[in-house]
Design a protein around this motif. Sequence first.
Motif, PDB file in Angstrom:
ATOM      1  N   UNK A 124      52.706  49.919  35.483  1.00 35.51           N
ATOM      2  CA  UNK A 124      53.398  51.001  35.883  1.00 35.51           C
ATOM      3  C   UNK A 124      52.999  52.154  35.292  1.00 35.51           C
ATOM      4  N   UNK A 125      52.191  52.428  34.317  1.00 32.35           N
ATOM      5  CA  UNK A 125      51.524  53.207  33.505  1.00 32.35           C
ATOM      6  C   UNK A 125      50.859  54.292  34.671  1.00 32.35           C
ATOM      7  N   UNK A 126      50.304  55.085  34.099  1.00 31.89           N
ATOM      8  CA  UNK A 126      49.391  56.150  34.668  1.00 31.89           C
ATOM      9  C   UNK A 126      47.935  55.430  34.922  1.00 31.89           C
ATOM     10  N   UNK A 127      47.591  54.849  33.894  1.00 30.83           N
ATOM     11  CA  UNK A 127      46.141  54.256  34.066  1.00 30.83           C
ATOM     12  C   UNK A 127      46.383  53.238  35.142  1.00 30.83           C
ATOM     13  N   UNK A 128      47.511  52.318  35.154  1.00 32.24           N
ATOM     14  CA  UNK A 128      47.846  51.185  36.073  1.00 32.24           C
ATOM     15  C   UNK A 128      47.849  51.632  37.467  1.00 32.24           C
ATOM     16  N   UNK A 129      48.677  52.856  37.572  1.00 36.49           N
ATOM     17  CA  UNK A 129      48.608  53.428  39.239  1.00 36.49           C
ATOM     18  C   UNK A 129      47.193  54.124  39.714  1.00 36.49           C
ATOM     19  N   UNK A 130      46.591  54.616  38.920  1.00 36.28           N
ATOM     20  CA  UNK A 130      45.305  55.245  39.397  1.00 36.28           C
ATOM     21  C   UNK A 130      44.405  54.092  39.588  1.00 36.28           C
ATOM     22  N   UNK A 131      44.443  52.977  38.748  1.00 29.90           N
ATOM     23  CA  UNK A 131      43.542  51.922  38.991  1.00 29.90           C
ATOM     24  C   UNK A 131      43.880  51.225  40.307  1.00 29.90           C
ATOM     25  N   UNK A 132      44.982  50.874  40.663  1.00 26.12           N
ATOM     26  CA  UNK A 132      45.571  50.176  41.819  1.00 26.12           C
ATOM     27  C   UNK A 132      45.175  51.078  42.980  1.00 26.12           C
ATOM     28  N   UNK A 133      45.379  52.420  42.915  1.00 24.13           N
ATOM     29  CA  UNK A 133      44.965  53.335  44.079  1.00 24.13           C
ATOM     30  C   UNK A 133      43.675  53.200  44.351  1.00 24.13           C
ATOM     31  N   UNK A 188      39.504  43.811  40.735  1.00 17.36           N
ATOM     32  CA  UNK A 188      40.548  44.511  40.017  1.00 17.36           C
ATOM     33  C   UNK A 188      42.060  44.164  40.165  1.00 17.36           C
ATOM     34  N   UNK A 189      42.355  44.017  41.520  1.00 20.46           N
ATOM     35  CA  UNK A 189      43.700  43.547  41.805  1.00 20.46           C
ATOM     36  C   UNK A 189      44.030  41.965  41.494  1.00 20.46           C
ATOM     37  N   UNK A 190      42.907  41.304  41.333  1.00 16.41           N
ATOM     38  CA  UNK A 190      43.270  39.752  40.987  1.00 16.41           C
ATOM     39  C   UNK A 190      43.393  40.007  39.549  1.00 16.41           C
ATOM     40  N   UNK A 191      42.308  40.380  38.856  1.00 11.67           N
ATOM     41  CA  UNK A 191      42.293  40.453  37.475  1.00 11.67           C
ATOM     42  C   UNK A 191      43.734  40.976  36.867  1.00 11.67           C
ATOM     43  N   UNK A 192      44.272  42.099  37.573  1.00  9.64           N
ATOM     44  CA  UNK A 192      45.484  42.618  37.229  1.00  9.64           C
ATOM     45  C   UNK A 192      46.655  41.644  37.326  1.00  9.64           C
ATOM     46  N   UNK A 193      46.589  40.900  38.347  1.00 13.37           N
ATOM     47  CA  UNK A 193      47.931  40.199  38.682  1.00 13.37           C
ATOM     48  C   UNK A 193      47.715  38.841  37.804  1.00 13.37           C
ATOM     49  N   UNK A 194      46.732  38.467  37.715  1.00 12.75           N
ATOM     50  CA  UNK A 194      46.467  37.127  36.716  1.00 12.75           C
ATOM     51  C   UNK A 194      46.703  37.512  35.177  1.00 12.75           C
ATOM     52  N   UNK A 195      46.259  38.786  34.627  1.00 12.27           N
ATOM     53  CA  UNK A 195      46.578  39.410  33.425  1.00 12.27           C
ATOM     54  C   UNK A 195      48.144  39.425  33.190  1.00 12.27           C
ATOM     55  N   UNK A 196      48.796  40.141  34.013  1.00  8.71           N
ATOM     56  CA  UNK A 196      50.072  40.225  34.074  1.00  8.71           C
ATOM     57  C   UNK A 196      50.712  38.960  33.695  1.00  8.71           C
ATOM     58  N   UNK A 197      50.402  37.841  34.495  1.00  7.57           N
ATOM     59  CA  UNK A 197      51.171  36.644  34.244  1.00  7.57           C
ATOM     60  C   UNK A 197      50.798  35.953  32.999  1.00  7.57           C
ATOM     61  N   UNK A 198      49.603  36.273  32.570  1.00  9.12           N
ATOM     62  CA  UNK A 198      49.179  35.678  31.127  1.00  9.12           C
ATOM     63  C   UNK A 198      49.741  36.589  30.101  1.00  9.12           C
ATOM     64  N   UNK A 199      49.863  37.720  30.374  1.00 10.21           N
ATOM     65  CA  UNK A 199      50.475  38.530  29.032  1.00 10.21           C
ATOM     66  C   UNK A 199      51.939  38.280  29.026  1.00 10.21           C
ATOM     67  N   UNK A 200      52.811  37.759  29.943  1.00  5.26           N
ATOM     68  CA  UNK A 200      54.101  37.522  29.945  1.00  5.26           C
ATOM     69  C   UNK A 200      54.303  36.122  29.591  1.00  5.26           C
ATOM     70  N   UNK A 201      53.362  35.413  29.176  1.00  5.58           N
ATOM     71  CA  UNK A 201      53.710  34.029  28.856  1.00  5.58           C
ATOM     72  C   UNK A 201      54.115  33.864  27.267  1.00  5.58           C
ATOM     73  N   UNK A 202      54.869  32.831  26.922  1.00  4.35           N
ATOM     74  CA  UNK A 202      55.163  32.596  25.309  1.00  4.35           C
ATOM     75  C   UNK A 202      54.255  32.789  24.474  1.00  4.35           C
TER      76      UNK A 202
END
Length: 305
Positions: A124-133, A188-202
């Motif tokens: 949701x940050x600036x870099x995330x929005x720019x990278x997604x676009x 980039x979209x795949x890495x972003x989604x996969x890393x968000x899942x990994x970063x939210x793990x225990x």
Amino acid sequence: MGSFIFKRSLQSLFSLIVLIILVFFLARMTGSPADLYLPQDASAEIRHEFNERLGFNDPLYLQFGRFMAGLMHLDMGQSLQFSRPALDVVLQAFPTTLMLAAVTMPLVITLAVVIGSLAAFKPGGLFDRLASFVSLLGASTPNFWVAIVGVLVFAVTLRLLPTSGTGTVLHWVLPVAVLTLRPTGVLVQVVRTSMMTALSSTYIKTARAKGVGSRSIVFVHALRNGLLPVITVASDQAAGIVNGAVIVETVFGFPGIGKLMIDSVMLRDFAVIQAAVLVTALAVFIINILVDITYALVDPRIRYN
């Protein structure tokens, strides 16, 4: 692992046989080569002699049987446009395409992993929005359009880069840039989604509680567990780069197997078409096998027995 590779090889062999049959008969639906290689005013006798000498007067099942018999000895016939064995012509052009893919794919993976990981670190940050676009724009833009615009802007208008050929490093800039854009956007979209899942793990939360640095958390702890989906999509994109080279090589006059295939279709050089498709299909098969082996290396829990 050996049993798995053997089974995959049998599956790929069946696919290759089906592909060979389709290419053989579809190529001959484009018309007679005599219409292109003989003068328009050539007599019926000359046309008959031309087709008879090359075996095109025989029934299709005899032509196919002759082709399969030659294929068993790696003889795919003679090229009409080069007057050389078709396989030699294809193998001479294929290293250029292979080098183009070898330069492009590491660049794609590096850009995707870095950009996707940084975007996932602060969703949701600036870099995330720019990278997604930018990544979505790159993934949805056709290669042929980007190639034509690239030639118009950087070669014709600004005169910074050459339009065709492979003579210098500058000749490679536009083809590599065009081939990089689309797979990078997808990855980039795949890495972003996969890393968000990994970063939210225990285990990541535990690492943060122990004071592990952000760089180590992202690129050491989370990245390895987030790689499996990336490897799957990266294999598809690697095959797509080989296929996308057909368009890019044609636009930039790149002397690879893609341009050779298009030229052979236009000139009804059936032997080269068949050899080019077969060699490309084998390359894609090898890429898929290497990806399966990489899976086992990245995640030891995976077993293929």
